[in-house]
Design a protein around this motif. Structure first.
Motif, mmCIF file in Angstrom:
data_model
loop_
_atom_site.group_PDB
_atom_site.id
_atom_site.type_symbol
_atom_site.label_atom_id
_atom_site.label_comp_id
_atom_site.label_asym_id
_atom_site.label_seq_id
_atom_site.Cartn_x
_atom_site.Cartn_y
_atom_site.Cartn_z
ATOM 1 N N ILE A 187 0.786 -1.142 -0.066
ATOM 2 C CA ILE A 187 -0.122 -0.038 -0.090
ATOM 3 C C ILE A 187 0.802 1.336 0.133
ATOM 4 C CG2 ILE A 187 -2.087 -1.057 0.992
ATOM 5 C CD1 ILE A 187 -1.064 0.126 3.779
ATOM 6 N N HIS A 188 2.275 1.063 0.128
ATOM 7 C CA HIS A 188 3.116 2.446 0.086
ATOM 8 C C HIS A 188 2.971 3.374 -1.018
ATOM 9 C CE1 HIS A 188 5.872 0.067 -2.384
ATOM 10 N NE2 HIS A 188 6.340 1.507 -2.683
ATOM 11 N N HIS A 189 2.450 2.729 -2.405
ATOM 12 C CA HIS A 189 2.324 3.518 -3.429
ATOM 13 C C HIS A 189 1.154 4.225 -3.604
ATOM 14 C CE1 HIS A 189 -0.001 -0.187 -4.062
ATOM 15 N NE2 HIS A 189 -0.743 0.427 -5.037
ATOM 16 N N LEU A 190 0.132 3.845 -2.820
ATOM 17 C CA LEU A 190 -1.172 4.507 -2.811
ATOM 18 C C LEU A 190 -0.913 6.359 -2.442
ATOM 19 C CD1 LEU A 190 -3.671 2.361 -0.922
ATOM 20 C CD2 LEU A 190 -3.220 2.339 -3.326
ATOM 21 N N PRO A 191 -1.831 6.911 -3.065
ATOM 22 C CA PRO A 191 -1.799 8.460 -2.917
ATOM 23 C C PRO A 191 -1.802 8.745 -1.355
ATOM 24 C CG PRO A 191 -3.077 7.929 -4.520
ATOM 25 C CD PRO A 191 -2.943 6.709 -4.106
ATOM 26 N N LYS A 192 -1.115 9.710 -0.943
ATOM 27 C CA LYS A 192 -0.891 10.007 0.596
ATOM 28 C C LYS A 192 -2.474 10.091 1.258
ATOM 29 C CE LYS A 192 1.453 12.685 4.243
ATOM 30 N NZ LYS A 192 0.149 12.885 4.907
ATOM 31 N N ALA A 193 -3.268 11.155 0.529
ATOM 32 C CA ALA A 193 -4.490 11.395 1.032
ATOM 33 C C ALA A 193 -5.469 10.249 1.027
ATOM 34 C CB ALA A 193 -5.140 12.427 -0.139
ATOM 35 N N GLN A 194 -5.236 9.342 0.235
ATOM 36 C CA GLN A 194 -6.207 8.023 0.140
ATOM 37 C C GLN A 194 -5.665 7.259 1.106
ATOM 38 O OE1 GLN A 194 -5.940 5.776 -3.263
ATOM 39 N NE2 GLN A 194 -7.081 4.131 -2.790
ATOM 40 N N LEU A 195 -4.387 7.001 1.677
ATOM 41 C CA LEU A 195 -3.955 6.056 2.523
ATOM 42 C C LEU A 195 -4.152 6.894 4.013
ATOM 43 C CD1 LEU A 195 -2.714 3.549 3.439
ATOM 44 C CD2 LEU A 195 -0.602 4.757 3.203
ATOM 45 N N ASP A 196 -3.982 8.055 3.784
ATOM 46 C CA ASP A 196 -4.419 8.939 5.329
ATOM 47 C C ASP A 196 -5.932 8.641 5.572
ATOM 48 O OD1 ASP A 196 -1.919 9.801 5.476
ATOM 49 O OD2 ASP A 196 -2.200 11.742 4.926
ATOM 50 N N ALA A 197 -6.660 8.824 4.565
ATOM 51 C CA ALA A 197 -8.473 8.673 5.064
ATOM 52 C C ALA A 197 -8.506 7.369 5.437
ATOM 53 C CB ALA A 197 -8.942 8.664 3.633
ATOM 54 N N VAL A 198 -8.028 6.188 4.932
ATOM 55 C CA VAL A 198 -8.116 4.907 5.501
ATOM 56 C C VAL A 198 -7.705 4.776 6.896
ATOM 57 C CG1 VAL A 198 -7.445 2.270 5.232
ATOM 58 C CG2 VAL A 198 -8.040 3.586 3.235
ATOM 59 N N ILE A 199 -6.521 5.310 7.232
ATOM 60 C CA ILE A 199 -5.940 5.288 8.749
ATOM 61 C C ILE A 199 -7.038 6.138 9.567
ATOM 62 C CG2 ILE A 199 -3.809 5.962 10.023
ATOM 63 C CD1 ILE A 199 -2.248 5.406 7.649
ATOM 64 N N ASP A 200 -7.204 7.415 9.086
ATOM 65 C CA ASP A 200 -8.291 8.202 9.950
ATOM 66 C C ASP A 200 -9.467 7.382 10.388
ATOM 67 O OD1 ASP A 200 -6.503 10.169 9.815
ATOM 68 O OD2 ASP A 200 -7.672 11.201 8.258
ATOM 69 N N GLY A 201 -10.025 6.738 9.166
ATOM 70 C CA GLY A 201 -11.262 5.763 9.370
ATOM 71 C C GLY A 201 -11.077 4.669 10.590
ATOM 72 N N LEU A 202 -9.809 3.919 10.665
ATOM 73 C CA LEU A 202 -9.567 3.089 11.543
ATOM 74 C C LEU A 202 -9.503 3.822 13.110
ATOM 75 C CD1 LEU A 202 -6.852 0.917 9.517
ATOM 76 C CD2 LEU A 202 -9.226 -0.028 10.426
ATOM 77 N N ARG A 203 -8.660 4.994 12.902
ATOM 78 C CA ARG A 203 -8.643 5.862 14.198
ATOM 79 C C ARG A 203 -9.914 6.146 14.633
ATOM 80 N NH1 ARG A 203 -5.433 9.350 12.136
ATOM 81 N NH2 ARG A 203 -3.509 8.408 12.690
ATOM 82 N N HIS A 204 -11.092 6.550 13.804
ATOM 83 C CA HIS A 204 -12.130 6.798 14.221
ATOM 84 C C HIS A 204 -12.845 5.752 14.714
ATOM 85 C CE1 HIS A 204 -15.844 8.990 14.335
ATOM 86 N NE2 HIS A 204 -16.650 8.022 13.788
ATOM 87 N N ARG A 205 -12.502 4.461 14.453
ATOM 88 C CA ARG A 205 -13.220 3.212 14.993
ATOM 89 C C ARG A 205 -12.482 2.584 16.376
ATOM 90 N NH1 ARG A 205 -13.675 -0.863 10.128
ATOM 91 N NH2 ARG A 205 -14.334 -2.305 11.867
ATOM 92 N N GLY A 206 -11.469 3.402 16.731
ATOM 93 C CA GLY A 206 -10.902 2.939 17.948
ATOM 94 C C GLY A 206 -9.564 2.055 17.564
ATOM 95 N N LEU A 207 -9.300 1.875 16.325
ATOM 96 C CA LEU A 207 -8.487 0.675 16.100
ATOM 97 C C LEU A 207 -6.795 1.154 16.046
ATOM 98 C CD1 LEU A 207 -10.666 -1.330 13.365
ATOM 99 C CD2 LEU A 207 -10.527 -1.598 15.784
ATOM 100 N N VAL A 208 -6.770 2.425 15.697
ATOM 101 C CA VAL A 208 -5.435 2.779 15.434
ATOM 102 C C VAL A 208 -5.494 4.166 16.441
ATOM 103 C CG1 VAL A 208 -3.812 3.961 13.771
ATOM 104 C CG2 VAL A 208 -5.152 2.043 13.241
ATOM 105 N N ASP A 209 -4.281 4.424 16.928
ATOM 106 C CA ASP A 209 -4.220 5.730 17.925
ATOM 107 C C ASP A 209 -3.557 6.939 17.078
ATOM 108 O OD1 ASP A 209 -1.289 5.302 17.751
ATOM 109 O OD2 ASP A 209 -1.073 4.216 19.444
ATOM 110 N N ALA A 210 -3.444 7.802 17.824
ATOM 111 C CA ALA A 210 -3.063 9.382 17.171
ATOM 112 C C ALA A 210 -1.571 9.048 16.439
ATOM 113 C CB ALA A 210 -2.948 10.495 18.226
#
Length: 264
Positions: A187-210
């Motif tokens: 996934i490192h090749h994905l656009p930063k904004a796209q990957l950031d959105a996925v991580i933000d979604g996981l953070r919103h669900r409480g699966l990933v920290d700040a």
């Protein structure tokens, strides 16, 4: 069993198998990957292959399917994949390819691989519809591929049950390996904004920290998915007695070790 099956099945992703696909008109590794792995589904459109394979980013499958079907038929792709994968596995395991232990492993693994129910296992069902090779190395690779894709179909079901999408699954895998998502090869090749959105979604669900690492809930969710994947992968082996399963493990160990060592 995963650790014993994986090095054998993944001979199909080797340079030897890749060259077999390049020789019949594929443009690159990923053309051959999608043609060979998707071939048991027939000429399924990219949307279907994307759904079955599950963890590719949007648009990645469509760069190869249906283009590959203008160069090779699914039937031809199946033959090329088997030929290239068998050659790769034989090369990796050397003299073990002609050993009685391999023949016995192929027989036992095949019994297991064709015994599980196919309901809800799309790629496994497609592979089950193919003829089983008679040559021992090809038969072992085919059985390992069946078992691998049976497990993969179950893993997808576990991910769906936990609401984890394909790219999200790669993020969680990266974190479990001690890597940041942006460093992970798939996934490192994905656009930063796209990957950031996925991580933000996981953070919103409480699966990933700040900081972008696992929370306790995230790690528990990942562990629960892996445990369910293991549980769903067991049915093929139910056909074997305890002694036969022990025999299969003993026969596979040197083959898997040799295949893994050659891949490093």
């Amino acid at each position: 069993m995963f650790e014993l099956i994986e090095p054998i099945a993944t001979a199909t992703f080797s340079e030897v198998a890749n060259e077999a696909f390049l020789a019949v008109g594929m443009r690159n590794y990923w053309d051959g990957y999608f043609a060979g792995r998707a071939a048991p589904l027939g000429q399924a459109p990219a949307e279907v292959v994307h759904a079955v394979f599950y963890n590719f980013a949007d648009g990645e499958v469509a760069r190869h399917i249906p283009w590959v079907w203008g160069k090779i038929t699914p039937e031809e792709a199946i033959a090329v994949r088997e030929r290239g994968s068998t050659a790769a596995l034989r090369q990796r395991i050397g003299d073990l390819a002609d050993s009685p232990g391999l023949t016995r492993a192929a027989d036992l693994a095949t019994r297991a691989a064709v015994s599980a129910p196919t309901e809800g296992r799309v790629l496994y069902a497609g592979l089950r519809a193919l003829d089983t090779p008679t040559e021992p190395v090809a038969r072992l690779w085919h059985a390992a591929t069946l078992l691998r894709e049976h497990r993969g179909d179950g893993h997808n079901a576990a991910l769906v049950a936990h609401g984890i999408g394909g790219t999200e699954a790669h993020v969680l895998l990266a974190l479990s390996l001690g890597m940041q998502a942006a460093e992970f090869g798939r996934i490192h090749h994905l656009p930063k904004a796209q990957l950031d959105a996925v991580i933000d979604g996981l953070r919103h669900r409480g699966l990933v920290d700040a900081a972008g690492g696992f929370t306790a809930t995230g790690r528990e969710t990942k562990d629960r998915i892996e445990a369910l994947t293991d549980e769903l992968a067991t049915p093929p082996y139910d056909v074997l007695s305890t002694d036969e399963l022990d025999e299969l493990i003993a026969a596979l160990e040197p083959i898997a070790a040799a295949a893994a060592a050659a891949h490093e």
